[in-house]
Design an enzyme around this catalytic site. Structure first.
Site, PDB file in Angstrom:
ATOM      1  N   ASN A 226     -13.956 -10.488  23.051  1.00 40.49           N
ATOM      2  CA  ASN A 226     -14.248  -9.735  21.838  1.00 40.49           C
ATOM      3  C   ASN A 226     -15.077  -8.535  22.281  1.00 40.49           C
ATOM      4  O   ASN A 226     -16.201  -8.684  22.764  1.00 40.49           O
ATOM      5  CB  ASN A 226     -15.024 -10.593  20.835  1.00 40.49           C
ATOM      6  CG  ASN A 226     -15.375  -9.839  19.563  1.00 40.49           C
ATOM      7  OD1 ASN A 226     -15.879  -8.722  19.621  1.00 40.49           O
ATOM      8  ND2 ASN A 226     -15.131 -10.446  18.419  1.00 40.49           N
TER       9      ASN A 226
ATOM     10  N   ASN B 122     -16.114  -5.964  20.364  1.00 42.19           N
ATOM     11  CA  ASN B 122     -16.975  -5.374  19.329  1.00 42.19           C
ATOM     12  C   ASN B 122     -16.872  -3.846  19.364  1.00 42.19           C
ATOM     13  O   ASN B 122     -17.868  -3.135  19.353  1.00 42.19           O
ATOM     14  CB  ASN B 122     -18.422  -5.828  19.500  1.00 42.19           C
ATOM     15  CG  ASN B 122     -19.279  -5.486  18.294  1.00 42.19           C
ATOM     16  OD1 ASN B 122     -18.770  -5.239  17.200  1.00 42.19           O
ATOM     17  ND2 ASN B 122     -20.593  -5.464  18.482  1.00 42.19           N
TER      18      ASN B 122
ATOM     19  N   GLU C  37     -11.392  -7.641  18.003  1.00 43.52           N
ATOM     20  CA  GLU C  37     -12.320  -6.677  17.410  1.00 43.52           C
ATOM     21  C   GLU C  37     -12.287  -5.342  18.152  1.00 43.52           C
ATOM     22  O   GLU C  37     -13.283  -4.868  18.671  1.00 43.52           O
ATOM     23  CB  GLU C  37     -13.741  -7.251  17.342  1.00 43.52           C
ATOM     24  CG  GLU C  37     -14.532  -6.618  16.217  1.00 43.52           C
ATOM     25  CD  GLU C  37     -15.873  -7.302  15.936  1.00 43.52           C
ATOM     26  OE1 GLU C  37     -16.538  -6.846  14.986  1.00 43.52           O
ATOM     27  OE2 GLU C  37     -16.251  -8.251  16.643  1.00 43.52           O
TER      28      GLU C  37
ATOM     29  N   ASP D 270     -11.455 -15.671  19.158  1.00 46.69           N
ATOM     30  CA  ASP D 270     -12.818 -15.722  18.659  1.00 46.69           C
ATOM     31  C   ASP D 270     -12.721 -16.503  17.356  1.00 46.69           C
ATOM     32  O   ASP D 270     -12.369 -15.946  16.318  1.00 46.69           O
ATOM     33  CB  ASP D 270     -13.366 -14.309  18.432  1.00 46.69           C
ATOM     34  CG  ASP D 270     -14.732 -14.317  17.758  1.00 46.69           C
ATOM     35  OD1 ASP D 270     -15.273 -15.414  17.516  1.00 46.69           O
ATOM     36  OD2 ASP D 270     -15.245 -13.227  17.462  1.00 46.69           O
TER      37      ASP D 270
ATOM     38  N   ASP E  17     -21.504  -7.825  22.337  1.00 46.10           N
ATOM     39  CA  ASP E  17     -22.345  -8.977  22.021  1.00 46.10           C
ATOM     40  C   ASP E  17     -21.649 -10.287  22.406  1.00 46.10           C
ATOM     41  O   ASP E  17     -22.281 -11.352  22.378  1.00 46.10           O
ATOM     42  CB  ASP E  17     -22.758  -8.983  20.541  1.00 46.10           C
ATOM     43  CG  ASP E  17     -21.583  -8.843  19.577  1.00 46.10           C
ATOM     44  OD1 ASP E  17     -20.452  -8.593  20.020  1.00 46.10           O
ATOM     45  OD2 ASP E  17     -21.813  -8.957  18.350  1.00 46.10           O
ATOM     46  N   HIS E  18     -20.371 -10.211  22.774  1.00 46.09           N
ATOM     47  CA  HIS E  18     -19.647 -11.328  23.371  1.00 46.09           C
ATOM     48  C   HIS E  18     -19.496 -11.082  24.869  1.00 46.09           C
ATOM     49  O   HIS E  18     -19.517  -9.933  25.326  1.00 46.09           O
ATOM     50  CB  HIS E  18     -18.238 -11.452  22.784  1.00 46.09           C
ATOM     51  CG  HIS E  18     -18.193 -11.848  21.349  1.00 46.09           C
ATOM     52  ND1 HIS E  18     -17.760 -13.081  20.920  1.00 46.09           N
ATOM     53  CD2 HIS E  18     -18.499 -11.156  20.215  1.00 46.09           C
ATOM     54  CE1 HIS E  18     -17.801 -13.135  19.609  1.00 46.09           C
ATOM     55  NE2 HIS E  18     -18.245 -11.981  19.149  1.00 46.09           N
TER      56      HIS E  18
END
Length: 256
Positions: free
Chosen positions: A7, A9, A35, A148, A244-245
């Protein structure tokens, strides 16, 4: 066979943080991204279609939101980006690469953390996507679902599990959905087949969650049982922070 799920983000943000430079060193056979937060016409730089890969994007209708992508070293027979229902289609949450007897899926599950309405949307998505997975499996296809999930399955899958038992992502009915997927439907959490340690793939941007490793394991590779004997390794890459992943990497002993 190396499969990476990440992911990002925001795929443009991840690129600025060195994601594609790192990816070029990984010799991945399939890359699943969730994402992307970008429209295809915003991704004209060649970096977003890595050389040597067949690339597919599924954008959300809403700009700067959701979206999935896949890069496949061996071109699949087809990419599938529509399930015929929303928000899977309108939010670009699904891509499937079909090979002769195997499909790899990149899936971005909605988050329910922002409101009761968001949780209701997530619950509806869970209800709708489950029979789709069962149908593909019943057709005799081997599956690798890179997702996710926005769900932690067990207490070991998040650091602060006691404080999150009433929060989206660790609600009893969400965890029961994964119980059903692994039980009744017969799918397998590939990571847990070889690793029973507390390992996380997402950390809140609040406070020092990343530095203190107060995380959640939200990113999974879920497989059909026949693929279990082919698992050779699994790792979460944390040496660099693209999102953030963290990217989740699995190696299998088979080829497409």
């Amino acid at each position: 066979m190396r499969i990476i799920t990440a992911n990002t983000n925001g795929i443009r943000s991840a690129n600025n943080k060195g994601f594609f430079e790192w990816l070029a060193t990984q010799d991945a056979d399939v890359v699943c991204i969730q994402e992307t937060k970008a429209q295809i016409d915003q991704l004209t730089d060649a970096v977003f279609t890595p050389e040597g890969y067949s690339c597919a994007y599924n954008d959300a209708e809403k700009k700067g939101y959701s979206g999935t992508a896949m890069y496949c070293r061996k071109a699949p027979n087809r990419f599938v980006t529509e399930l015929g229902w929303d928000p899977a289609d309108s939010e670009g949450r699904y891509i499937r690469a079909d090979y002769d007897n195997l499909s790899v899926i990149s899936l971005y599950m909605p988050s329910g953390s922002s409101s009761e309405a968001a949780q209701a949307k997530k619950d509806d998505f869970l209800e709708r996507i489950y029979p789709h997975f069962v149908e593909l499996k019943n057709e005799g296809r081997e599956l690798i679902i890179c997702a996710d999930w926005n769900i932690c399955h067990k207490e070991i899958d998040l650091k602060n599990w006691k404080g999150n038992m009433k929060n989206s992502g660790f609600l009893p009915h969400e965890r029961a959905w994964l119980d059903k997927l692994y039980g009744e439907a017969g799918f397998v959490d590939a990571f847990r087949e070889i690793n029973q340690e507390a390992v996380y793939t997402w950390w809140s941007n609040r406070g020092q969650a990343y530095a203190n490793n107060v995380g959640w394991r939200l990113d999974y590779q879920v497989i059909t049982p026949n693929l279990v004997p082919t698992i050779r390794g699994a790792s979460v890459y944390r040496e660099e922070k693209f999102s953030d992943h963290a990217p989740f990497i699995m190696d299998y002993d088979f080829s497409l």
